[in-house]
Structures are given as C-alpha cells and as structure tokens.
Design an enzyme around this catalytic site. Structure first.
Site, PDB file in Angstrom:
ATOM      1  N   ARG A 109      -4.675   5.665  11.063  1.00  0.00           N
ATOM      2  CA  ARG A 109      -3.389   5.069  10.739  1.00  0.00           C
ATOM      3  C   ARG A 109      -3.516   3.563  10.958  1.00  0.00           C
ATOM      4  NH1 ARG A 109       1.853   4.490  14.541  1.00  0.00           N
ATOM      5  NH2 ARG A 109       3.301   3.651  12.994  1.00  0.00           N
ATOM      6  N   HIS A 197       6.389   3.374   8.745  1.00  0.00           N
ATOM      7  CA  HIS A 197       6.446   4.840   8.865  1.00  0.00           C
ATOM      8  C   HIS A 197       6.141   5.520   7.529  1.00  0.00           C
ATOM      9  CE1 HIS A 197       9.201   4.160  12.548  1.00  0.00           C
ATOM     10  NE2 HIS A 197       8.000   4.526  12.971  1.00  0.00           N
ATOM     11  N   GLU A 396       2.053  13.102  10.454  1.00  0.00           N
ATOM     12  CA  GLU A 396       1.275  11.947  10.024  1.00  0.00           C
ATOM     13  C   GLU A 396      -0.220  12.225  10.103  1.00  0.00           C
ATOM     14  OE1 GLU A 396       3.864   8.162  11.460  1.00  0.00           O
ATOM     15  OE2 GLU A 396       3.598   9.759  12.937  1.00  0.00           O
TER      16      GLU A 396
END
Length: 416
Positions: A109, A197, A396
């Site tokens: 990420r 996000h 995620e």
C-alpha cells in the site's frame, strides 16, 4: 536484512503451467508510521494463509499473528524496533510456519501516487525516486511506505515489488472536484484534491458489484470510518467526489487528525502562537480529531463509547455531525443517493455510530432497522426505506494481493 532471511525462489515465466503456482504465494504489506500490517495469500484462492500486525514499532512494539483459521501464532524471536527489524521478524515467522512457500510478488500500500500513477506498478529505482518527491504531500505516510518497499526489496531479491496507490481510485474525478480555487499554477504543480482510502473503495466497489449490482449502477456513498476516516461518492462505479483532499487531513475528523479546517486557523497558529510548521503538523496529525475533542481521553471510538462522559460525548457528537454533513454533500454531487455503505473499523463495528448517523436522515430516504443494525447484518435499512444502508467489511490487503497476482501473471481462471 539479507536473502538469508528467507528462502526465495523466483517463479519462472511459464505461467501457462498450473503447477508452477502450486507452492507460490503473495505477501501484502501496509507500512504505517508506527505499524506494519501484513497478509500472506496463496497463488490461487482468497483466504489468507497468515495475517498479522506489528503495532507501536519501537521499544514498545508488539506483534500479533494469526493463521488462516484465525488462530494465534507465536512470532519468531526478533526485534520490533524499526520497520526493517519488524519485517525481518515477520519473515522469520513466515519461513518457520510456511517453509515451502515461494513468494512470487510483494504488494505494498502506497498512500500517494500523485498525478503520475493511476494503477498498480512494479517498483524500480525510478519509481521510488518519483514516490519520494511526493513525501511532502503525505509526510507521515509516504516515507514509511517507501521504507517498507526498500526493506522488502532487500528481503526478497529479484521478486517483483508492486505499489498499489490509495489515490489511484479517485484520479478520474471531474475538474471541479479535483481542484482548489487557487491560482492555476498550483494545480499544474500537483496541488489537487487527491482523495485517499482508494484501496478500500476499490474493494467495496467490487463487492457491491457482485452482491448488489443494481445499486452500483446508480449512486452510492461509501463511508470508510476508522482511525483514518473518509467518504466517497461513487456514481456508476466511479469515484466522483471524496471528502479527503490534498492531504489525508481533510474531511471527516479522525482518531488524531483534525479533518476539515479553515486555513485561517493555521495562519493564526503561525502568526499569533508563533508555532513552526513541525509543531503545527504535530497538532493537526497527532493531537486533534477524537483525541483532541475528548480532551485527550482517547482516539479509540470503543473507549469513547464506554466512557460515557461529557468529553466523550462531544467527540462522538462532532464525528457523527461531520459524517451527516458530508453525506449531504455527496448526495448533492450525484443528484441523490441510492445506497449508503459503512466500512472500516468504526463503520463495521460501532452500531452506535451507524444508528446516530442515520437517525436524522429520513429526508434522504434513510431509515435503519435497529435489530439488523444491532446484529451488524449486511443490510441494515428497514424494508420501507427508499435508500439502502449496508455494512460491507473492507479488505485492502486482498486488493493488494490481487494486484500482485495480476502483475506476476497468475492465470485469471485459477483465482478462486
């Protein structure tokens, strides 16, 4: 760390052979300012083999790991004093528990992709250099994301490192939702509304397309509520507006971040209190939000709900108010709303916040069933509501793993 941290075998390019993926796996990493989340997935199938969290990296660091069945695993011996040390300890545990697993790619990420990246990319030195220039845009996130990539490069030499960007999901927004009313040169320099996000919103969009395609064909607002919180207006499957802007400070109040703030407040801090930028950054990122509103009581919604004090009430009241206000703005952007989706730690687990957000929104067609809400059912709206209200747990880590798989070349038919 060195290659000895784990036996690594680079998967051959014979991707048309199903057996080449039999012992392969993908590692998803999410490096925060003081934490490291990770998940290990098989090449085929979407149930994690192992998940874990290194929290409070430093002298007081803790590491919790679970296997695919959710049972705790005792971590390998190792330090948690830095991101490098924490990753080394994670890898040592992985080697011990899954000795035959061959890591085919590592997904990361990355909070900020700027205007450059609208999809996952394989990281090389040129990409790292570009990502480093964005550190001033996300000073509390980007440097740690980059450090996590470099640590994984050293731990897994020759294995593809895949960057997945939180900003990418929002890059197609209309100009009016992408800009600020500043001299246009700032827009050209990259001062824009990026939204964040995005990995969470991408997952929710995919899940909603499967379970409620008729809703995803219309107007959906997703509320990602956690220690970091934001909202996104999704029209026909595409992001058209987001509550976060240039930085991860904007929009909703968060655990320790302020949310929307008049720029004049920062000028006041500079001119009247004579604070420097480092001091202001500390206040806005680490001393504000639920923590600041509650007078330092807590940044954790669970603690605030249990406290039942005037300080906790004012923090929750403001949090709920800002969600309602932002929801009205999102509906205005899309000309209405067909569904509201809650996700994130607070959105998925706090029936109090969900109830309070929805209780004054009857004018928007929102009405919840209190029994369903108490049970955290998937659909919590009443049978008579015009607008569907849902809870969809976000993943995620799975979005990251899917991106790594795709870049590694796992056959699409092989994914479960």
């Amino acid at each position: 760390m060195t290659a000895d941290a784990m036996t690594v075998e680079i998967i051959a390019a014979e991707t048309d052979r199903p057996d080449v993926w039999r012992d392969a796996g993908f590692l998803a990493l999410n490096a925060g300012s003081s934490s490291l989340k990770f998940a290990v997935f098989p090449a085929q199938g979407e149930t994690a083999l192992m998940t874990g969290l290194v929290d409070r990296i430093g002298p007081e660091g803790t590491l919790k790991i679970k296997d695919g069945a959710g049972q705790p695993i005792e971590p390998a011996e190792g330090a948690l004093t830095s991101h490098d040390a924490a990753l080394a300890t994670v890898i040592a545990t992985l080697k011990r528990e899954l000795p035959d697993l061959k890591i085919a790619a590592v997904g990361h990420r990355v909070v900020h992709g700027g205007i450059h990246y609208t999809a996952p990319v394989v990281v090389d030195e040129a990409v790292l250099e570009t990502l480093s220039t964005l550190s001033s845009f996300a000073p509390l996130h980007q440097p740690h994301n980059i450090a996590g990539i470099r640590a994984a490069m050293e731990a897994f030499p020759g294995v593809a490192q895949v960057a997945c960007f939180d900003t990418a999901f929002h890059r197609g927004q209309p100009f009016v939702n992408d800009t600020f009313a500043l001299p246009h040169r700032y827009y050209e320099q990259g001062v824009r509304r990026y939204g964040f996000h995005g990995l969470s919103y991408e997952y929710i969009t995919g899940e909603m397309t499967e379970i409620a395609p008729h809703l995803m064909a219309g107007r959906v607002v997703v509320a990602h509520l956690g220690n970091g919180a934001s909202m996104c207006a999704i029209y026909r499957g595409r992001s058209v507006a987001s509550s976060m802007g240039f930085s991860a400070l904007d929009g909703l109040p968060m655990g320790t971040r302020c949310g929307q703030l008049d720029p004049g407040v920062m000028l006041y801090m500079l001119d009247q209190e004579k604070l420097n930028t480092a001091q202001i950054r500390q206040i806005l990122y680490n001393e504000s939000g639920l923590l600041g509103l509650s007078g330092g009581l807590s940044n954790d919604m669970r603690t605030l709900e249990e406290a039942d004090t005037p300080e906790s009430h004012r923090a929750i009241d403001y949090f709920v108010f800002r969600i309602q206000r932002e929801l009205g703005a999102m509906a205005a952007v899309m000309g209405g709303i067909d569904a509201l989706v809650f996700c994130g730690g607070i959105g998925e687990n706090s029936r109090v916040v969900r109830r309070r957000v929805c209780e004054r929104l009857g004018w928007m067609g929102i009405e919840i069933d209190h029994g369903r809400n108490a049970e955290s059912a998937t659909v919590i709206s009443s049978e008579f509501a015009r607008t569907t209200v849902m809870i969809v747990p976000t993943r995620e880590d799975l979005v990251i793993a899917r991106a790594a798989r795709a870049i590694a070349g796992v056959p699409a038919a092989g994914a479960a």
